[in-house]
Design a protein around this motif. Structure first.
Motif, PDB file in Angstrom:
ATOM      1  N   TYR A   1      50.414  71.901  53.378  1.00 15.44           N
ATOM      2  CA  TYR A   1      51.841  72.093  53.522  1.00 15.44           C
ATOM      3  C   TYR A   1      52.294  72.829  54.819  1.00 15.44           C
ATOM      4  CZ  TYR A   1      56.545  73.368  52.229  1.00 15.44           C
ATOM      5  OH  TYR A   1      58.222  73.424  52.072  1.00 15.44           O
ATOM      6  N   VAL A   2      51.413  73.767  55.230  1.00 17.71           N
ATOM      7  CA  VAL A   2      51.666  74.559  56.199  1.00 17.71           C
ATOM      8  C   VAL A   2      51.426  73.897  57.529  1.00 17.71           C
ATOM      9  CG1 VAL A   2      50.966  76.795  57.586  1.00 17.71           C
ATOM     10  CG2 VAL A   2      51.371  76.750  54.887  1.00 17.71           C
ATOM     11  N   GLU A   3      49.893  73.114  57.421  1.00 17.33           N
ATOM     12  CA  GLU A   3      49.791  72.467  58.583  1.00 17.33           C
ATOM     13  C   GLU A   3      50.626  71.168  58.984  1.00 17.33           C
ATOM     14  OE1 GLU A   3      44.999  73.143  57.185  1.00 17.33           O
ATOM     15  OE2 GLU A   3      46.019  70.879  56.941  1.00 17.33           O
ATOM     16  N   ASN A   4      51.286  70.600  57.910  1.00  8.41           N
ATOM     17  CA  ASN A   4      52.248  69.413  58.190  1.00  8.41           C
ATOM     18  C   ASN A   4      53.402  70.306  58.990  1.00  8.41           C
ATOM     19  OD1 ASN A   4      50.690  67.374  57.251  1.00  8.41           O
ATOM     20  ND2 ASN A   4      51.409  67.865  55.327  1.00  8.41           N
ATOM     21  N   LYS A   5      53.893  71.306  58.513  1.00  9.98           N
ATOM     22  CA  LYS A   5      54.969  71.795  59.323  1.00  9.98           C
ATOM     23  C   LYS A   5      54.563  72.326  60.669  1.00  9.98           C
ATOM     24  CE  LYS A   5      57.834  74.394  55.838  1.00  9.98           C
ATOM     25  NZ  LYS A   5      59.067  73.781  56.291  1.00  9.98           N
ATOM     26  N   LEU A   6      53.443  72.627  60.980  1.00  5.36           N
ATOM     27  CA  LEU A   6      52.861  72.996  62.234  1.00  5.36           C
ATOM     28  C   LEU A   6      52.977  71.659  63.224  1.00  5.36           C
ATOM     29  CD1 LEU A   6      50.350  75.458  61.499  1.00  5.36           C
ATOM     30  CD2 LEU A   6      52.131  75.949  62.997  1.00  5.36           C
ATOM     31  N   LYS A   7      52.608  70.537  62.281  1.00  3.83           N
ATOM     32  CA  LYS A   7      52.401  69.537  63.320  1.00  3.83           C
ATOM     33  C   LYS A   7      53.916  68.592  63.537  1.00  3.83           C
ATOM     34  CE  LYS A   7      49.015  67.478  60.604  1.00  3.83           C
ATOM     35  NZ  LYS A   7      48.050  66.298  60.187  1.00  3.83           N
ATOM     36  N   PHE A   8      54.900  69.211  62.957  1.00  2.00           N
ATOM     37  CA  PHE A   8      56.190  68.568  63.198  1.00  2.00           C
ATOM     38  C   PHE A   8      56.428  68.757  64.640  1.00  2.00           C
ATOM     39  CE2 PHE A   8      57.338  69.522  58.520  1.00  2.00           C
ATOM     40  CZ  PHE A   8      56.699  68.540  58.304  1.00  2.00           C
ATOM     41  N   PHE A   9      55.696  69.822  65.294  1.00  2.00           N
ATOM     42  CA  PHE A   9      56.160  69.918  66.840  1.00  2.00           C
ATOM     43  C   PHE A   9      55.430  69.016  67.590  1.00  2.00           C
ATOM     44  CE2 PHE A   9      56.711  74.053  64.662  1.00  2.00           C
ATOM     45  CZ  PHE A   9      58.110  74.309  65.075  1.00  2.00           C
ATOM     46  N   PRO A  10      56.125  68.365  68.516  1.00  2.00           N
ATOM     47  CA  PRO A  10      55.250  67.607  69.488  1.00  2.00           C
ATOM     48  C   PRO A  10      54.125  68.088  70.274  1.00  2.00           C
ATOM     49  CG  PRO A  10      57.684  67.238  69.817  1.00  2.00           C
ATOM     50  CD  PRO A  10      57.495  68.590  68.952  1.00  2.00           C
ATOM     51  N   ASN A  11      54.186  69.194  70.460  1.00  2.00           N
ATOM     52  CA  ASN A  11      53.094  70.043  71.331  1.00  2.00           C
ATOM     53  C   ASN A  11      51.771  70.306  70.243  1.00  2.00           C
ATOM     54  OD1 ASN A  11      54.698  70.266  73.456  1.00  2.00           O
ATOM     55  ND2 ASN A  11      55.640  72.240  72.684  1.00  2.00           N
ATOM     56  N   ILE A  12      51.894  70.043  69.080  1.00  2.00           N
ATOM     57  CA  ILE A  12      50.910  70.312  68.362  1.00  2.00           C
ATOM     58  C   ILE A  12      50.401  69.101  67.602  1.00  2.00           C
ATOM     59  CG2 ILE A  12      50.014  71.562  66.283  1.00  2.00           C
ATOM     60  CD1 ILE A  12      51.948  73.553  66.963  1.00  2.00           C
ATOM     61  N   LEU A  13      49.134  68.815  67.853  1.00  3.13           N
ATOM     62  CA  LEU A  13      48.560  67.398  67.210  1.00  3.13           C
ATOM     63  C   LEU A  13      47.954  67.850  66.055  1.00  3.13           C
ATOM     64  CD1 LEU A  13      47.857  64.457  67.901  1.00  3.13           C
ATOM     65  CD2 LEU A  13      45.463  65.130  69.257  1.00  3.13           C
ATOM     66  N   GLU A  14      46.947  68.555  65.853  1.00  5.99           N
ATOM     67  CA  GLU A  14      46.424  68.917  64.670  1.00  5.99           C
ATOM     68  C   GLU A  14      46.234  70.604  64.498  1.00  5.99           C
ATOM     69  OE1 GLU A  14      45.504  66.897  62.303  1.00  5.99           O
ATOM     70  OE2 GLU A  14      45.213  64.947  63.443  1.00  5.99           O
ATOM     71  N   ALA A  15      46.391  70.647  63.141  1.00  5.75           N
ATOM     72  CA  ALA A  15      46.268  72.398  62.705  1.00  5.75           C
ATOM     73  C   ALA A  15      45.488  72.394  61.315  1.00  5.75           C
ATOM     74  CB  ALA A  15      47.567  72.679  62.469  1.00  5.75           C
ATOM     75  N   VAL A  16      44.739  73.217  61.525  1.00  6.48           N
ATOM     76  CA  VAL A  16      43.992  73.481  60.094  1.00  6.48           C
ATOM     77  C   VAL A  16      44.259  75.028  59.797  1.00  6.48           C
ATOM     78  CG1 VAL A  16      41.566  73.510  59.301  1.00  6.48           C
ATOM     79  CG2 VAL A  16      41.875  71.985  61.080  1.00  6.48           C
ATOM     80  N   VAL A  17      44.680  75.374  58.556  1.00  7.18           N
ATOM     81  CA  VAL A  17      45.019  76.635  57.820  1.00  7.18           C
ATOM     82  C   VAL A  17      43.951  77.298  57.216  1.00  7.18           C
ATOM     83  CG1 VAL A  17      46.763  78.066  56.848  1.00  7.18           C
ATOM     84  CG2 VAL A  17      47.477  76.281  58.361  1.00  7.18           C
ATOM     85  N   PHE A  18      43.645  78.257  57.235  1.00  4.74           N
ATOM     86  CA  PHE A  18      42.630  78.941  56.580  1.00  4.74           C
ATOM     87  C   PHE A  18      43.392  80.218  55.687  1.00  4.74           C
ATOM     88  CE2 PHE A  18      40.591  77.388  60.024  1.00  4.74           C
ATOM     89  CZ  PHE A  18      39.653  76.504  59.359  1.00  4.74           C
ATOM     90  N   GLY A  19      42.885  80.633  54.587  1.00  3.33           N
ATOM     91  CA  GLY A  19      43.502  81.848  53.708  1.00  3.33           C
ATOM     92  C   GLY A  19      42.785  81.849  52.188  1.00  3.33           C
ATOM     93  N   ASN A  20      42.306  80.961  51.853  1.00  3.61           N
ATOM     94  CA  ASN A  20      41.717  80.738  50.396  1.00  3.61           C
ATOM     95  C   ASN A  20      40.911  81.962  50.127  1.00  3.61           C
ATOM     96  OD1 ASN A  20      41.852  79.825  47.753  1.00  3.61           O
ATOM     97  ND2 ASN A  20      39.686  79.041  48.335  1.00  3.61           N
ATOM     98  N   GLY A  21      41.490  82.928  49.069  1.00  2.76           N
ATOM     99  CA  GLY A  21      40.630  83.933  48.890  1.00  2.76           C
ATOM    100  C   GLY A  21      40.754  85.323  49.812  1.00  2.76           C
TER     101      GLY A  21
END
Length: 646
Positions: free
Chosen positions: A478-498
């Motif tokens: 969900y967070v990665e898709n929000k980041l990829k909405f910006f044309p400057n961002i091609l891919e994003a990988v979010v970490f935080g589990n645990g």
């Protein structure tokens, strides 16, 4: 019923109408349904002459061309099973698929694919014959087991009288329960699985979805998505044969946009990244336009965003707003749709990932009937569809015709339908764990039904949904898709589990950021140099902080704000195992491969030096090194109610 039977029906009903077009050397060539049937029959007879047996697997490797679609139906006609393979697969990936299914025959495009299979053929215990389409560079190869497509057809013509009765007998044996195709999953968490789909699965899914959107034999589609992907099989074979419409094949990926404009499809599908890239290109062109054109564009686009979706959905709009929308269509929307190739699109779909609301509404505001669907290979694509007039950017619609959906207590989405796959080939354990005896299939996705609309919302992959250290929900996609909405961002990988905080790896989009650099006279020699530029890092920080402000408004996900991030020194690549061939992130592999970077994000480091192995286009291995700056992002304080971790 089978696809050879549908082909015969289409010859009777639409014999003189175009079934296939292909652009070659800048010229569109066309085949009617009658001509396509003849091409398929002669190739089917040629396959019989080569010794193809019923139940055998025939690998199909190449870009979208009529010859490959003919090959798939020809394989079905002789009782064999087509297995499309991603054309950009590395040799070892191709070896796994072909060895797993035991393919004895392969139909490939050119010398590149021939060389790949020659490289791996010693490890393929059952492989015997290869058929190629493009003869360039292959004249001096050993042709004992190597055959040109046209020569196989010629053999079929010569032996028609002795083989036609066998061909007709094999076609007559085909039933609704016969295997139609085997498609391999993308393999985000392990080896790809062979999904066995029957004629019933594909034809029922094609029939119900075509009726849902009133698809007709007059539609035009552009076939450019990988043939090994279930979406292309449904659109370019399933629905095309059910409806009898024309499939158009572009000359090359480089000419795809030009070919799209020339064809002007009426029915169009693209993953979100394609729509995002096209919008990025539009905005880049506008930044280079005159001030007058920029003002005109922004003025009318503001009006389109206000009333365009309502006009598209036939909702009440004032006469004055309609008038100005027509003026905007004359000067902006119409020319823009022509440039994009969308001037005739009657039904458009996107799926695979979530599409940004702003991007989704941009296309709908132009009057393009863009909708979302939710599906997977195991469902023969369709699980949900969006009805006209009920299109929303934050849901994926209602259950497709014939599909039942339920949400488990865990939040995982389950479905069953006529399109539900038969089995995973040679994998009864995975089949049993995915599909229960009553036919319910576990999607692996977490979601829920929106109470206000009754539409399904998908949160994330169930396996990726976790808990933060304090027990709060962690939904990285969900967070990665929000980041990829910006044309400057091609891919994003979010970490935080645990963990107590979320962090992210980011890839910049070279076309968007590169254009910005050129306009600002910023020189760079490589992706790595541009990705590490201080002004680029500041721009990405602004995007991350904007996403954080948006997340802060969502009580469920406010704690998923990104505290620290870094811009990777290389693009995530399928050849390096970091993504699938359909560009899905392999999260576990990335976290293991870049463990040093992930550690630095959490230990307070300001920068880190790293060396990473990469794979070049020719298959050679190398390494790149870089010192990466770790950036802090401002987060919005929120009051969170701690939940006991389960």
């Amino acid at each position: 019923m089978s696809f050879p039977a549908l082909l015969e029906r289409n010859v009777r009903k639409f014999g003189t109408r175009p079934a296939y077009r292909e652009k070659e050397y800048g010229i569109w060539q066309s085949w009617t349904w009658s001509e396509a049937a003849e091409e398929i029959e002669t190739f089917s007879l040629g396959l019989l002459a080569l010794g193809v047996e019923e139940g055998e697997f025939v690998a199909i490797v190449g870009r979208n061309r009529p010859y490959f679609y003919w090959s798939m139906v020809a394989a079905q006609s002789v009782g064999a099973i087509p297995v499309p393979v991603y054309q950009d697969s590395a040799a070892e990936e191709m070896a796994y698929v072909m060895d797993h299914c035991g393919a004895r025959f392969a139909v490939v495009e050119d010398q590149e694919q021939v060389d790949k299979i020659i490289e791996i053929q010693d490890s393929l215990t059952e492989f015997e014959h290869m058929i190629y389409i493009d003869p360039r560079g292959l004249r001096k190869y050993d042709h004992t087991k190597l055959h040109r497509f046209g020569e196989v057809q010629e053999t079929g013509r010569e032996k028609r009288s002795e083989l036609i009765s066998e061909l007709e007998a094999r076609k007559a044996k085909l039933t609704y329960d016969s295997t139609c195709v085997m498609l391999y999953t993308s393999g985000t968490t392990g080896k790809p699985k062979g999904v066995v789909l029957s004629n019933r699965n594909i034809i029922e899914a094609s029939k119900s979805s075509s009726e849902f959107d009133n698809l007709r034999h007059t539609e035009e589609v552009l076939a450019y998505l990988p043939m090994a992907w279930v979406g292309d099989f449904i659109f370019s074979i399933g629905q095309a044969y059910w409806c009898g419409f024309c499939v158009n094949c572009p000359e090359s990926p480089e000419t795809m946009q030009t070919d799209l404009r020339e064809i002007g499809p009426t029915y169009y599908f693209a993953p979100p990244r394609v729509f995002e890239t096209q919008l990025t290109n539009v905005m880049i062109r506008m930044e280079d336009a005159s001030r007058f054109k920029q003002a005109l564009f922004h003025h009318f686009m503001e009006h389109a965003r206000k009333v365009g979706p309502d006009i598209l959905d036939k909702k009440p709009v004032s006469a004055w707003d309609k008038f100005w929308y027509r003026v905007g269509h004359l000067f902006v929307y119409g020319p823009l749709k022509d440039t994009l190739g969308f001037s005739r699109v009657r039904v458009g779909y996107t799926a695979g990932e979530a599409i940004g609301p702003e991007i989704f509404e941009f296309y709908r505001s132009l009057g393009i009937n863009l909708k979302q669907l939710y599906g997977q290979t195991e469902a023969s694509v369709f699980i949900t569809l969006q009805p006209d007039g009920e299109v929303r950017s934050d849901t994926v619609g209602v259950a497709a015709p014939g599909v039942e959906i339920r949400i488990a207590d865990s939040g995982e989405v389950f479905y069953r339908s006529p399109g539900t796959f038969e089995e995973y080939y040679k994998n009864p354990e995975s089949t049993a764990s995915t599909k229960d005896p009553e036919g319910w299939v576990a999607t692996g996705d977490a979601g829920y039904f929106d109470e206000a609309t009754g539409h399904l919302k998908i949160i994330d992959r169930a396996k990726d949904v976790g808990k933060m250290a304090d027990g709060q929900l962690f939904a990285p996609k969900y967070v990665e898709n929000k980041l990829k909405f910006f044309p400057n961002i091609l891919e994003a990988v979010v970490f935080g589990n645990g963990r107590e905080k979320c962090t992210a790896f980011i890839n910049i989009d070279m076309s968007a950021v590169g254009n910005w650099a050129e306009r600002n006279n910023i020189g760079y020699a490589s992706y790595q140099e541009l990705a590490g530029h201080p002004r680029v890092l500041e721009t990405i920080r602004e995007h991350v902080e904007e996403v954080n402000r948006s997340l802060a408004d969502d009580p469920m996900l406010a704690h998923c704000q990104v505290h620290r991030f870094l811009v990777l020194h290389k693009e995530l690549d399928a050849d390096d195992g970091e993504m699938t061939r359909t560009r899905k992130v392999r999260r576990n592999i990335i976290s293991e491969k870049f463990d040093d970077l992930l550690t630095a994000l959490y230990d307070g480091s300001d920068e880190i030096f790293t060396t990473t192995e990469v794979t070049y286009e020719d298959g050679r291995k190398g390494s790149i090194s870089a010192t990466l700056k770790i950036m802090d992002a401002e987060v919005v304080p929120v009051e969170t109610q701690k939940v006991a971790a389960e």
